[in-house]
Design a protein around this motif. Structure first.
Motif, PDB file in Angstrom:
ATOM      1  N   TYR A   1       0.042  -6.168  -5.613  1.00 60.47           N
ATOM      2  CA  TYR A   1      -0.778  -6.914  -6.561  1.00 60.47           C
ATOM      3  C   TYR A   1      -0.331  -6.662  -7.988  1.00 60.47           C
ATOM      4  O   TYR A   1      -0.469  -7.528  -8.842  1.00 60.47           O
ATOM      5  CB  TYR A   1      -2.250  -6.570  -6.370  1.00 60.47           C
ATOM      6  N   GLY A   2       0.182  -5.474  -8.235  1.00 66.51           N
ATOM      7  CA  GLY A   2       0.736  -5.222  -9.559  1.00 66.51           C
ATOM      8  C   GLY A   2       1.864  -6.187  -9.858  1.00 66.51           C
ATOM      9  O   GLY A   2       1.945  -6.766 -10.933  1.00 66.51           O
ATOM     10  N   ALA A   3       2.737  -6.378  -8.881  1.00 66.80           N
ATOM     11  CA  ALA A   3       3.844  -7.318  -9.071  1.00 66.80           C
ATOM     12  C   ALA A   3       3.319  -8.739  -9.228  1.00 66.80           C
ATOM     13  O   ALA A   3       3.805  -9.504 -10.056  1.00 66.80           O
ATOM     14  CB  ALA A   3       4.807  -7.241  -7.892  1.00 66.80           C
ATOM     15  N   LEU A   4       2.294  -9.059  -8.438  1.00 67.48           N
ATOM     16  CA  LEU A   4       1.746 -10.411  -8.528  1.00 67.48           C
ATOM     17  C   LEU A   4       1.132 -10.679  -9.893  1.00 67.48           C
ATOM     18  O   LEU A   4       1.299 -11.769 -10.449  1.00 67.48           O
ATOM     19  CB  LEU A   4       0.647 -10.602  -7.471  1.00 67.48           C
TER      20      LEU A   4
ATOM     21  N   THR B   1      -3.612   6.884   0.947  1.00 64.43           N
ATOM     22  CA  THR B   1      -2.747   6.871  -0.234  1.00 64.43           C
ATOM     23  C   THR B   1      -1.660   5.813  -0.093  1.00 64.43           C
ATOM     24  O   THR B   1      -1.400   5.036  -1.029  1.00 64.43           O
ATOM     25  CB  THR B   1      -2.090   8.253  -0.407  1.00 64.43           C
ATOM     26  N   LEU B   2      -1.032   5.794   1.077  1.00 65.38           N
ATOM     27  CA  LEU B   2       0.030   4.800   1.273  1.00 65.38           C
ATOM     28  C   LEU B   2      -0.540   3.382   1.181  1.00 65.38           C
ATOM     29  O   LEU B   2       0.074   2.486   0.598  1.00 65.38           O
ATOM     30  CB  LEU B   2       0.711   5.021   2.622  1.00 65.38           C
ATOM     31  N   ALA B   3      -1.724   3.219   1.753  1.00 62.69           N
ATOM     32  CA  ALA B   3      -2.323   1.885   1.716  1.00 62.69           C
ATOM     33  C   ALA B   3      -2.637   1.477   0.285  1.00 62.69           C
ATOM     34  O   ALA B   3      -2.275   0.377  -0.165  1.00 62.69           O
ATOM     35  CB  ALA B   3      -3.586   1.872   2.558  1.00 62.69           C
ATOM     36  N   ILE B   4      -3.295   2.358  -0.453  1.00 69.69           N
ATOM     37  CA  ILE B   4      -3.651   2.033  -1.838  1.00 69.69           C
ATOM     38  C   ILE B   4      -2.386   1.781  -2.651  1.00 69.69           C
ATOM     39  O   ILE B   4      -2.294   0.808  -3.410  1.00 69.69           O
ATOM     40  CB  ILE B   4      -4.480   3.174  -2.477  1.00 69.69           C
TER      41      ILE B   4
ATOM     42  N   ALA C   1       3.067  -2.126   5.659  1.00 64.21           N
ATOM     43  CA  ALA C   1       3.931  -3.228   6.102  1.00 64.21           C
ATOM     44  C   ALA C   1       3.727  -4.457   5.219  1.00 64.21           C
ATOM     45  O   ALA C   1       4.689  -5.099   4.775  1.00 64.21           O
ATOM     46  CB  ALA C   1       3.627  -3.559   7.560  1.00 64.21           C
ATOM     47  N   VAL C   2       2.455  -4.761   4.958  1.00 58.08           N
ATOM     48  CA  VAL C   2       2.156  -5.919   4.103  1.00 58.08           C
ATOM     49  C   VAL C   2       2.802  -5.726   2.739  1.00 58.08           C
ATOM     50  O   VAL C   2       3.414  -6.646   2.174  1.00 58.08           O
ATOM     51  CB  VAL C   2       0.623  -6.081   3.940  1.00 58.08           C
ATOM     52  N   GLY C   3       2.692  -4.507   2.228  1.00 60.69           N
ATOM     53  CA  GLY C   3       3.274  -4.225   0.927  1.00 60.69           C
ATOM     54  C   GLY C   3       4.774  -4.427   0.932  1.00 60.69           C
ATOM     55  O   GLY C   3       5.332  -5.117   0.079  1.00 60.69           O
ATOM     56  N   ALA C   4       5.417  -3.834   1.932  1.00 58.73           N
ATOM     57  CA  ALA C   4       6.871  -3.939   2.004  1.00 58.73           C
ATOM     58  C   ALA C   4       7.298  -5.398   2.134  1.00 58.73           C
ATOM     59  O   ALA C   4       8.277  -5.838   1.528  1.00 58.73           O
ATOM     60  CB  ALA C   4       7.388  -3.125   3.184  1.00 58.73           C
TER      61      ALA C   4
END
Ligand code: HEM
Ligand code: ATP
Ligand code: ATP
Ligand code: MG
Ligand code: MG
Lengths: 221, 228, 267, 221, 228
Positions: D149-152, D139-142, D209-212
């Motif tokens: 990607y939403g922001a992108l 869940t955290l990963a998704i 981490a990548v997300g953050a």
């Protein structure tokens, strides 16, 4: 009315031409889903070949949902649909125009997805004619129902994820029948007298009629 | 039949999500009149314009607009009315040219007519082949107005038409309205500008969803201390 | 007042009838030769399913009457939603009783049988209908749009019914409709089944009436709200700009409340 | 920063409370998809039980895409995200807040979908703990990857169907591993030393981490 | 450091999708000044405001705004600036109260401060518990302004602030700006109103993405025949 429907269809095609949403986003999405399925479900080829027809239609249905949502998003942006309505044109013209543009995009999507399925999953392909006719009927049904529910659920806010919920149960029978059609097409003997083709065609006709009848009331509140 | 050129509301109520945005509004407007709608925020100006355009339905009361009866005749009214609200009705992904070409096809008018309108509002130059998404606020407004002028409606419904327009644009629009009403069209202009109606036309003060009784005179839109 | 009485009478009757069905079903009728006591679900499961059809049928008729201009009235819309909601409950009961029956009869809670799947789809369809109704819209628009949706959704009911014929399925075929030539369901069992059907129909009517009452009450609240707002709007029209005027007259208050040293500072 | 992240999360939960998009639209949608799949793919129970874990995660992924899209749609409406940015708050706070609200919605979705899967497809359920941990990590990963990607892809126009295309290939490995985790959980012997759980957890941590790290640059063009 | 209160642009160019919306713009503004930006549609007013807010990045040139260097310091600038553009930044699905409560939490100010601001703009009554989606244009504007006032920024960036506001609201806003600048804030106001700047403040005429040389005097915004 035909002239106005054509103007609407042309506009939707132009928007697609400029934004390439169907071509660059939805079609690759369909392929990505096919690949993911191939990996996630299992890796036994026999199995994949068997479920390929069902998978094909499920993927087409999902991808079409994005096309339908897009078709309404462009109308919502600056209340453009209100603008169309203010030309005093018949809702039927809007319906036919949007359906035409949508159907073209869906057919391209189906062609690509079918090619992907055949390459990736290697299901037997029998009667191409049977496949084509059933695909056309299913496309019209999905498009019509999608447009009606798109209009029904279109509000400024919070409507967008309602569309799939409304559309999927209604379209489940036709998607299943279309999948059966493909399965039948595999057996050489099948022709245009296939019973599933009959069901798909009837559904196609009924849903087209329902769409044409329902779109006006759905849109003009 | 002269009554067909006029607007007449009798005790019209329009409820939006259960709120009486218009309440027992009665109003008579003759052909060729320009009506400036003024009044505090939430008075119901936009709702009145949308009702006149056939976009909202009267919940109570009835009206006759250019010979069309309301409620009931919304769809035919839409074809007669030209509305310019806060939303531009433009497709952001299409160019200016394509947006106006769509208008041409739907209105079934000649393309020279569209070109003239675009020329008039100064959107035929660099902007012509630009996507609407890349225009400034006023430029979008000009494109929308070009479409409106091409439609040349019998009923002009303008919601704060001056907003975003530069002085030249405001001037041009005012002239167009004057010209149209001279030819018998009716114009409704919702505005908060203090000077509205100075040059002619009727000022209708709205408040609480209805027309303010004439008694209190002008200044209904201005605050206690007035502007200017 | 009378409507309250009727509602109460229907409520009591339905409870009595359900109790009677239970007694008949559990104690009076004989156990089935093959299925034993399990077969007693016969007196619940089919009636519940039929009542769901009935509920959706009522929804569809009411929706049609709303869409047809001469009879257009929000009353039909309220009937439609009341009936649909009860229908969803009964569809849920069909699924639950069917599953309970299926576990011993077929060895699984669920199987991908056409009737079962189409029934589940029916359930989701009307959940969608109810979700559609939650979109904030004016009452008329909502009524119109959901009426269209209800009519489309009803297409699934004949599909559910015919599914046993169209797809070769595990589920029981039409047993009851062909009662005369039937050897499985007879005598006391048939009567109990009929009783169950009547009982659950009464339950449906009772629940739908309650639900309809809630809808009318909501509409009444809305109209009192509307009256209150109308009064407020009339007062507004009488005392122009009162609110804003008062604020401005209280003088330099505005700036005083906005000390320049406070407010956002960069982190 | 925690305070501001909480304010953002609270706001997203309030929006959900008012609009009930996740509850009334996305969750029933997931159920509808499960039904359609079960019916469209095949009718052999054994097979369905086998693919159930894969199906579960595919359905969760797809439904989550709607939740993520919704999470950005509310920010786009009146350029509200720009408003948040204008409070000068750290993008990290926005990320954490939106992730928290999203994760809550996703977990509810997963609980319902899991119940549906177990009833409908009847797969064996072994170690619940293993399932829960893997679900949390996935869940955290998704959520994280979805938000980045939403922001992108969140542009004013034509971005919405880009999200699934971008997200699905990236998340395919984690979805597959999470499915394997479930399959492993079926065998009684499996515990928290399951190798797939390790993979899912690593993916979870890495993607978080990548997300953050990526959200800030993705958002502040 | 006095320079920290001022704004100074030197030859700033901002390109949007390849188009130079601002071109070699230089400008000096001291603390306490009110600058009225005027000029034809597409002149670059909105882009200048967005650059000042830290929402667009200078492609060439550099600037110093309230002690923050651009390009580079966009994020810290955003915290100082208060922007009111054409978009309201409000969540349509939340009520007025909830929207302003979010502002309170993010600004870390007291709730009485929010209440006062809401009271000031008249959105505490019936509207307080209404969803923003159901407000009129001017009511939305008032909610957004309440948030802005609660922030009390050192740099006010207002894009056509009068649009949608009724006369009382316009008046109130003008007073607030005057009060804020009196306390040392800087205000930029993009407007097409002919009377802007009459009561004080500096008028900067923009055209083609830059400041029009002072020579030509007033009237830059007015069309060929001028307004009024
Ligand atoms: C979840 C599982 C099930 C579902 C969703 C379900 C659904 C339904 C529905 C919708 C009907 C009404 C059909 C019609 O008349 O159109 C029905 C009738 C019936 N069901 Fe089921 N059912 C389920 C399981 C079972 C089981 C396990 C049995 C017995 C072994 C059973 C026995 C019957 C019988 C005897 C009828 C009456 C058939 C007739 O006379 O028409 N059902 N069921
Ligand atoms: N995204 C974009 N891509 C390309 N050009 C753009 C974009 N946004 C704005 N422009 C152009 O930049 C110029 C300046 O736009 P800006 O919005 O700053 O003008 P403005 O002075 O605010 O005009 P208005 O008075 O109409 O609001 C315009 O000519 C516009 O066409
Ligand atoms: N969808 C809605 N639901 C409930 N109330 C609404 C809705 N739309 C508008 N209203 C209310 O109706 C009233 C009239 O709105 P309208 O937009 O007509 O006002 P207006 O005169 O145009 O105001 P403004 O000067 O702010 O543009 C307002 O008080 C508003 O709150
Ligand atoms: Mg208005
Ligand atoms: Mg501008």
């Amino acid at each position: 009315m035909i002239r106005r429907a054509w103007a609407v269809a042309r506009k939707d095609m132009l928007i697609e031409y400029h934004s390439r949403v169907a071509l660059n986003q939805v079609i690759p999405f369909a392929l990505a889903v096919l690949l993911t399925f191939g990996f996630a479900l299992d890796t036994r080829d026999q199995l994949l070949a068997e479920i390929a027809p069902g998978l094909f239609w499920v993927v087409v249905l999902f991808s079409s949902l994005y096309l339908i949502a897009r078709s309404f998003r462009v109308e919502r942006e600056n209340a453009a649909m209100e603008g169309l309505v203010l030309y005093g044109i018949d809702p039927m013209a809007i319906f036919l125009g949007k359906l035409a543009a949508l159907a073209v995009q869906m057919l391209v999507l189906e062609a690509v997805a079918a090619a992907g399925i055949v390459i990736l999953f290697n299901p037997p392909v029998g009667s191409l004619g049977l496949l084509a006719i059933s695909a056309l009927a299913a496309t019209l049904a999905i498009g019509s129902i999608g447009l009606v529910y798109g209009a029904l659920s279109s509000s400024e806010h919070s409507g967008e994820s309602l569309l799939p919920l409304l559309v999927i149960p209604v379209l489940a029978p036709i998607v299943i029948s279309a999948a059966k059609c493909w399965s039948d097409a595999e057996s050489a003997g099948a022709g245009i007298y296939d019973p599933w083709l009959k069901i798909v065609s009837i559904f196609g006709a009924v849903f087209l009629a329902v769409g044409a009848a329902g779109f006006g009331p759905a849109m003009e509140d | 039949m002269p009554a067909d050129d006029s607007v007449s509301f009798s005790s019209v109520t329009v409820t939006l999500a259960g709120f009486p945005a218009l309440l027992n509004l009665s109003l008579e407007v003759a052909a060729g009149e320009t009506v400036y709608l003024r009044g505090p925020n939430g008075a119901g100006k936009t709702t009145l314009l949308r009702t006149l355009a056939g976009l909202e339905k009267a919940t109570r009361g009835s009206a006759r607009v250019l010979g069309v009866g309301l409620p009931g005749g919304e769809r035919s009214l839409r074809a007669l009315a030209g509305m310019m609200g806060t939303r531009s009705h433009l497709y952001e992904d299409l160019t200016v040219a394509e947006n106006l070409d769509l208008a041409r096809r739907l209105l079934a008018v000649s393309s020279s007519r569209i070109d003239d309108a675009a020329e008039l509002f100064g959107v035929r130059g660099r902007l012509w082949r630009q996507k609407v998404a890349s225009l400034s606020a006023g430029q979008k407004r000009r494109v929308a107005l070009a479409g409106l002028v091409a439609k040349n409606p019998r009923l002009w419904l303008l919601d704060e038409p001056h907003s975003s327009l530069d002085a030249a644009g405001r001037d041009l629009l005012d002239k167009l309205i004057a010209e149209a009403t001279k030819r018998g069209a009716i114009a409704f202009v919702a505005t908060h500008e203090a000077e509205a109606g100075r040059a002619g036309g009727r000022v209708v003060e709205m408040v609480g969803g209805t027309v303010r009784p004439a008694a209190s005179g002008g200044g209904g839109d201005s605050g206690p201390e007035g502007l200017e | 007042m009378t409507s309250t009485l009727v509602r109460k009478a229907v409520g009591v009757t339905s409870l009595v009838l359900v109790a009677a069905t239970v007694v008949m079903g559990l104690f009076v009728t004989p156990p089935d030769v093959v299925q034993g006591n399990l077969a007693r679900l016969l007196y619940v499961h089919p009636p519940v399913a039929w009542v769901a059809y009935l509920a959706y049928g009522v929804t569809s008729i009411a929706s049609g009457l709303y869409l047809w201009r001469p009879t257009r009235s929000l009353k039909w819309d309220r009937i439609a939603v009341a009936s649909a909601e009860v229908g969803v409950v009964f569809t849920g009961l069909t699924l639950v009783t069917g599953s309970i029956w299926g576990r011993p009869a077929w060895g699984v809670w669920w199987t991908w049988d056409a009737r079962l799947t189409s029934t589940a789809i029916l359930f989701v369809l009307y959940l969608g209908y109810l979700a559609l109704r939650r979109i904030p819209l004016s009452a008329e628009t909502r009524a119109k749009r959901s009426a269209v949706a209800a009519l489309i959704a009803f297409i699934d009911v004949p599909i559910v019914h015919e599914s046993v014929v169209w797809w070769r399925t595990l589920h029981q075929g039409a047993t009851v409709a062909t009662l005369g030539a039937n050897t499985k369901v007879h005598g006391i069992m048939a009567w109990t089944l009929l009783l169950g059907f009547v009982a659950f129909t009464m339950v449906y009517i009772w629940m739908a009436m309650l639900r309809y009452r809630v809808e009318t009450m909501a509409a009444e609240i809305e109209s009192t709200q509307l009256e209150a707002w109308e009064a407020e709007r009339m007062a507004e029209a009488g005392a122009p700009d009162a609110a804003i005027g008062r604020l401005l007259e209280s003088g330099a208050r505005a700036p005083k409340e906005v000390p320049a040293d406070q407010g956002a500072t960069p982190k």
